[in-house]
Design a protein around this motif. Sequence first.
Motif, mmCIF file in Angstrom:
data_model
loop_
_atom_site.group_PDB
_atom_site.id
_atom_site.type_symbol
_atom_site.label_atom_id
_atom_site.label_comp_id
_atom_site.label_asym_id
_atom_site.label_seq_id
_atom_site.Cartn_x
_atom_site.Cartn_y
_atom_site.Cartn_z
ATOM 1 N N MET A 1 0.852 -1.197 0.000
ATOM 2 C CA MET A 1 0.000 0.000 0.000
ATOM 3 C C MET A 1 0.888 1.248 0.000
ATOM 4 O O MET A 1 1.792 1.370 0.818
ATOM 5 C CB MET A 1 -0.894 0.000 1.247
ATOM 6 C CG MET A 1 -1.938 1.080 1.247
ATOM 7 S SD MET A 1 -3.260 0.754 0.068
ATOM 8 C CE MET A 1 -3.960 -0.746 0.755
ATOM 9 N N ASN A 2 0.620 2.146 -0.952
ATOM 10 C CA ASN A 2 1.388 3.394 -1.019
ATOM 11 C C ASN A 2 0.813 4.428 -0.063
ATOM 12 O O ASN A 2 -0.388 4.463 0.186
ATOM 13 C CB ASN A 2 1.361 3.954 -2.441
ATOM 14 C CG ASN A 2 2.075 3.071 -3.425
ATOM 15 O OD1 ASN A 2 3.017 2.365 -3.056
ATOM 16 N ND2 ASN A 2 1.633 3.082 -4.679
ATOM 17 N N SER A 3 1.695 5.278 0.428
ATOM 18 C CA SER A 3 1.272 6.354 1.318
ATOM 19 C C SER A 3 1.039 7.612 0.500
ATOM 20 O O SER A 3 1.889 8.023 -0.277
ATOM 21 C CB SER A 3 2.379 6.617 2.304
ATOM 22 O OG SER A 3 1.931 6.855 3.518
ATOM 23 N N ILE A 4 -0.142 8.234 0.617
ATOM 24 C CA ILE A 4 -0.439 9.469 -0.108
ATOM 25 C C ILE A 4 0.403 10.600 0.473
ATOM 26 O O ILE A 4 0.402 10.807 1.694
ATOM 27 C CB ILE A 4 -1.937 9.813 -0.002
ATOM 28 C CG1 ILE A 4 -2.790 8.715 -0.643
ATOM 29 C CG2 ILE A 4 -2.227 11.149 -0.664
ATOM 30 C CD1 ILE A 4 -4.281 8.947 -0.539
ATOM 31 N N PRO A 5 1.157 11.335 -0.360
ATOM 32 C CA PRO A 5 1.915 12.484 0.152
ATOM 33 C C PRO A 5 0.999 13.457 0.879
ATOM 34 O O PRO A 5 -0.131 13.705 0.432
ATOM 35 C CB PRO A 5 2.500 13.112 -1.118
ATOM 36 C CG PRO A 5 2.512 12.009 -2.127
ATOM 37 C CD PRO A 5 1.319 11.154 -1.804
ATOM 38 N N ARG A 6 1.474 13.994 1.986
ATOM 39 C CA ARG A 6 0.652 14.906 2.786
ATOM 40 C C ARG A 6 1.272 16.287 2.865
ATOM 41 O O ARG A 6 2.471 16.421 3.055
ATOM 42 C CB ARG A 6 0.465 14.345 4.201
ATOM 43 C CG ARG A 6 -0.324 13.046 4.236
ATOM 44 C CD ARG A 6 -0.571 12.585 5.657
ATOM 45 N NE ARG A 6 -1.334 11.331 5.677
ATOM 46 C CZ ARG A 6 -1.713 10.707 6.795
ATOM 47 N NH1 ARG A 6 -1.384 11.213 7.976
ATOM 48 N NH2 ARG A 6 -2.415 9.574 6.724
ATOM 49 N N ASP A 299 -15.013 2.350 -0.059
ATOM 50 C CA ASP A 299 -13.571 2.116 0.033
ATOM 51 C C ASP A 299 -13.053 1.492 -1.261
ATOM 52 O O ASP A 299 -13.669 0.574 -1.812
ATOM 53 C CB ASP A 299 -13.246 1.160 1.185
ATOM 54 C CG ASP A 299 -13.536 1.769 2.559
ATOM 55 O OD1 ASP A 299 -13.776 2.986 2.615
ATOM 56 O OD2 ASP A 299 -13.511 1.026 3.548
ATOM 57 N N PHE A 300 -11.912 2.001 -1.746
ATOM 58 C CA PHE A 300 -11.275 1.367 -2.904
ATOM 59 C C PHE A 300 -9.791 1.731 -2.932
ATOM 60 O O PHE A 300 -9.336 2.637 -2.226
ATOM 61 C CB PHE A 300 -11.954 1.778 -4.214
ATOM 62 C CG PHE A 300 -11.724 3.208 -4.642
ATOM 63 C CD1 PHE A 300 -10.637 3.550 -5.440
ATOM 64 C CD2 PHE A 300 -12.607 4.212 -4.256
ATOM 65 C CE1 PHE A 300 -10.427 4.857 -5.848
ATOM 66 C CE2 PHE A 300 -12.409 5.525 -4.648
ATOM 67 C CZ PHE A 300 -11.315 5.854 -5.451
ATOM 68 N N GLU A 301 -9.072 1.015 -3.772
ATOM 69 C CA GLU A 301 -7.639 1.248 -3.934
ATOM 70 C C GLU A 301 -7.354 1.650 -5.375
ATOM 71 O O GLU A 301 -7.946 1.105 -6.311
ATOM 72 C CB GLU A 301 -6.866 -0.030 -3.586
ATOM 73 C CG GLU A 301 -5.350 0.132 -3.639
ATOM 74 C CD GLU A 301 -4.644 -1.171 -3.313
ATOM 75 O OE1 GLU A 301 -3.660 -1.501 -4.027
ATOM 76 O OE2 GLU A 301 -5.074 -1.869 -2.364
ATOM 77 N N TRP A 302 -6.474 2.614 -5.556
ATOM 78 C CA TRP A 302 -6.109 3.098 -6.894
ATOM 79 C C TRP A 302 -4.604 3.334 -6.931
ATOM 80 O O TRP A 302 -4.079 4.114 -6.144
ATOM 81 C CB TRP A 302 -6.865 4.381 -7.199
ATOM 82 C CG TRP A 302 -6.557 5.021 -8.530
ATOM 83 C CD1 TRP A 302 -6.944 4.591 -9.756
ATOM 84 C CD2 TRP A 302 -5.809 6.235 -8.746
ATOM 85 N NE1 TRP A 302 -6.506 5.457 -10.737
ATOM 86 C CE2 TRP A 302 -5.798 6.477 -10.147
ATOM 87 C CE3 TRP A 302 -5.169 7.143 -7.899
ATOM 88 C CZ2 TRP A 302 -5.151 7.589 -10.701
ATOM 89 C CZ3 TRP A 302 -4.526 8.237 -8.449
ATOM 90 C CH2 TRP A 302 -4.519 8.458 -9.839
ATOM 91 N N HIS A 303 -3.927 2.632 -7.816
ATOM 92 C CA HIS A 303 -2.465 2.730 -7.927
ATOM 93 C C HIS A 303 -1.768 2.548 -6.579
ATOM 94 O O HIS A 303 -0.760 3.203 -6.290
ATOM 95 C CB HIS A 303 -2.062 4.078 -8.528
ATOM 96 C CG HIS A 303 -2.467 4.248 -9.962
ATOM 97 N ND1 HIS A 303 -2.811 3.195 -10.785
ATOM 98 C CD2 HIS A 303 -2.590 5.374 -10.732
ATOM 99 C CE1 HIS A 303 -3.119 3.658 -11.990
ATOM 100 N NE2 HIS A 303 -3.000 4.975 -11.990
ATOM 101 N N GLY A 304 -2.352 1.710 -5.762
ATOM 102 C CA GLY A 304 -1.755 1.444 -4.464
ATOM 103 C C GLY A 304 -2.145 2.430 -3.379
ATOM 104 O O GLY A 304 -1.730 2.278 -2.220
ATOM 105 N N TYR A 305 -2.946 3.433 -3.701
ATOM 106 C CA TYR A 305 -3.399 4.427 -2.724
ATOM 107 C C TYR A 305 -4.792 4.054 -2.234
ATOM 108 O O TYR A 305 -5.661 3.674 -3.024
ATOM 109 C CB TYR A 305 -3.438 5.829 -3.334
ATOM 110 C CG TYR A 305 -2.097 6.339 -3.801
ATOM 111 C CD1 TYR A 305 -1.083 6.614 -2.884
ATOM 112 C CD2 TYR A 305 -1.852 6.541 -5.155
ATOM 113 C CE1 TYR A 305 0.147 7.086 -3.311
ATOM 114 C CE2 TYR A 305 -0.626 7.017 -5.597
ATOM 115 C CZ TYR A 305 0.373 7.288 -4.664
ATOM 116 O OH TYR A 305 1.590 7.749 -5.099
ATOM 117 N N GLN A 306 -5.029 4.208 -0.964
ATOM 118 C CA GLN A 306 -6.310 3.866 -0.370
ATOM 119 C C GLN A 306 -7.223 5.087 -0.322
ATOM 120 O O GLN A 306 -6.828 6.156 0.168
ATOM 121 C CB GLN A 306 -6.115 3.309 1.045
ATOM 122 C CG GLN A 306 -7.371 2.754 1.689
ATOM 123 C CD GLN A 306 -7.907 1.522 0.975
ATOM 124 O OE1 GLN A 306 -7.133 0.739 0.429
ATOM 125 N NE2 GLN A 306 -9.215 1.346 0.964
#
Length: 434
Positions: A1-6, A299-306
């Motif tokens: 799972m990728n972490s969304i930049p914050r 809930d869904f996942e897109w390009h590894g982002y939740q």
Amino acid sequence: MNSIPRDKSLDSTLAVVREGFPFIYKRSQRYQSDIFEIRLLGMKTICLHGQEGTKLFYDTERFMRTGAIPRRIQTTLMGLHGIQTLDGEKHHQRKALFMSVMTPGSLHKLMEYMAADWRYSIKQWANQEQVVLFPEVQELLCRAACTWAGVPLEEQDVTRRTRDFRLMVDAFGGVGPRHWRGKRARSRAEKWIQGIIKQIREEKLHVPEESAAYRMAWHREPDGKLMSLEMAAIELINIIRPITAIGWYITFAALALHEHPESRARLRAGDEEYLEWFMHEVRRYYPFAPFLGNIVRKDFEWHGYQFPKGRLVLLDVYGTNRDARQWHQPESFRPERFRSWNGSAYNFIPQGGGDYSFGHRCAGEWLTIETVKLAVTYLTRGMTYDVPPQDLRFPLDRMPTLPKSGFIIENVRSANKVDAVPSLLGCPFHRQMA
């Protein structure tokens, strides 16, 4: 799972107000990412940029609009629970109502009304020392829109009704006085239009059956009941107000003609293909809508982002139209770029993206296109004028924005070189609707 930049700010609300249109665009470049997260009014919010982000944003299986538009915007710009807030079957049915009044034949009549008002206005402007184009064009559009929609509008009322429509739009990015002016303007407009709907239903006012006023007055909801008086007025305003708002684009088109005399020369010569490119480039280059909002449906996942259910998501309209991966030299005004544009519904989104038939793409986009083309035709071939020194800067921290002077012209003269209003049947956006 990728972490969304914050974003590192505790809350970005003030930064959005301070930076305006480029807020998402700048941060997308800063984080070198088409996705990042901020806090807006204390809420976690995901921001999307670019063509792929736009495709995701318009996936109606994953997103909904219910709850995405703040009440403060509904009470000024679009009305409570109007078409822009609906999803699913309710949206499809309401959009079908809107499209029923936007047939090629009907819109051709609207263009004829606008052309007549351009000719009338040019004669009036010729008697004035100076003309501020923006408010004058908005009055022209309001007058034509009301005639076409079947809404009676006395000449002595044109200025104040137009002003109310303008204040609704101007309230979009405003707080304090700007917001309250927009809210009061909407209240006045809704009261006025409710009176017209009531007269139609009581058969005290007779309007053409194909008109927007008639269709809104007699539209029945899925349960078989007439649409409420309040909602009929809101949706009729949602036809007239956006037409009046095209004045922003027309004013920017006049600015582009002034700053790019080579474009004016080609358009004055009647280059129809170039007119199409020029109109699109005005809509791409000049700021109109900063961003749009949706709510995650599930809930869904897109390009590894939740993407968690209920999360607010903002789409970068301003920045996507300047994405260097899609547009060569995006900060330059170059109409010729549209010679090779692929017609994508996701990389050119001045009024939103997606498809027309089942998505949320603006139902009035092709009306906007033809209205701007008609205006440019009159500005280049139907009149001559001078542009005196003035402040033509448009601040990006103000939403909506406009040249500070409103674009002043003088020494207006009629040129009488405009041919008949063209048919809309060849409009590429109409072909997408077919």
